[in-house]
Design an enzyme around this catalytic site. Structure first.
Site, short mmCIF file in Angstrom:
data_model
loop_
_atom_site.label_atom_id
_atom_site.label_comp_id
_atom_site.label_asym_id
_atom_site.label_seq_id
_atom_site.Cartn_x
_atom_site.Cartn_y
_atom_site.Cartn_z
N GLN A 1 15.62 -2.62 4.64
CA GLN A 1 14.23 -2.53 4.18
C GLN A 1 13.63 -1.17 4.55
O GLN A 1 13.07 -0.99 5.62
CB GLN A 1 13.39 -3.65 4.79
CG GLN A 1 11.97 -3.61 4.28
CD GLN A 1 11.42 -4.96 3.96
OE1 GLN A 1 11.96 -5.97 4.35
NE2 GLN A 1 10.32 -4.98 3.26
N PHE A 2 13.74 -0.23 3.61
CA PHE A 2 13.21 1.11 3.86
C PHE A 2 11.69 1.09 3.96
O PHE A 2 11.09 1.99 4.57
CB PHE A 2 13.67 2.10 2.79
CG PHE A 2 12.97 1.98 1.47
CD1 PHE A 2 11.85 2.75 1.20
CD2 PHE A 2 13.42 1.09 0.49
CE1 PHE A 2 11.20 2.64 -0.02
CE2 PHE A 2 12.78 0.98 -0.71
CZ PHE A 2 11.66 1.75 -0.98
N THR A 3 11.03 0.07 3.42
CA THR A 3 9.57 0.04 3.47
C THR A 3 9.02 -0.15 4.88
O THR A 3 7.81 -0.01 5.09
CB THR A 3 8.99 -1.05 2.53
OG1 THR A 3 9.45 -2.33 2.95
CG2 THR A 3 9.39 -0.79 1.08
#
Length: 154
Positions: A84-86
């Site tokens: 999850q890069f967010t």
């Protein structure tokens, strides 16, 4: 290195969790941890090793007296690992988040796979999402109980 980047795990103690891609279940666990994993460009395998060790050592399951005293291994729990890069959303300027602090896709995918492999060496049930795809994650957060691990705090 860009400075303050760090590996991040958002760990949720779950009674069940599932990840789907295009309507198909690709990962599912019962009791255990659903973990959102964020990687920055400055992260290394050594960083990942420390994070995995800390996560697997967390004693956040209840014992017979109701105290959070048991680890994932002790309760026979599984892992559902989701990239999850967010987790690197920077919302300082305006209302549209910037994700420039997240690791580049090639490096982040390699690190994500490394984390999956390290966890699989120590945990019987390790499920995961698919890097870079639109995933639908569902879970029943048990407690609720959520912990955020940042590598610079280990």
């Amino acid at each position: 290195m860009k400075g303050e980047e760090k590996m991040r795990f958002v760990i949720q103690r779950v009674s069940e969790s599932t990840v789907k891609v295009d309507g198909e279940v690709i990962g599912q666990i019962g009791k255990g941890f659903m973990v959102l994993i964020g990687v920055s460009d400055s992260d290394t395998k050594e960083t990942a090793d420390k994070m995995v060790k800390k996560m697997l050592g967390l004693r956040i399951f209840e014992d017979e007296q109701g105290k959070t005293n048991l680890s994932l291994d002790t309760v026979g729990g599984g892992l559902l690992l989701i990239s999850q890069f967010t987790l690197y959303a920077n919302c300082k300027k305006g209302n549209r988040p910037s994700f420039i602090e997240a690791g580049g896709p090639e490096m982040a995918e390699e690190m994500y796979q490394y984390i999956i492999d390290r966890c699989s060496e120590q945990v019987e049930v390790v499920e995961h999402g698919r890097f870079g795809t639109d995933m639908k994650v569902s879970l029943t957060n048990d407690g609720p109980f959520t912990i955020i691990l940042d590598s610079d705090q280990l």
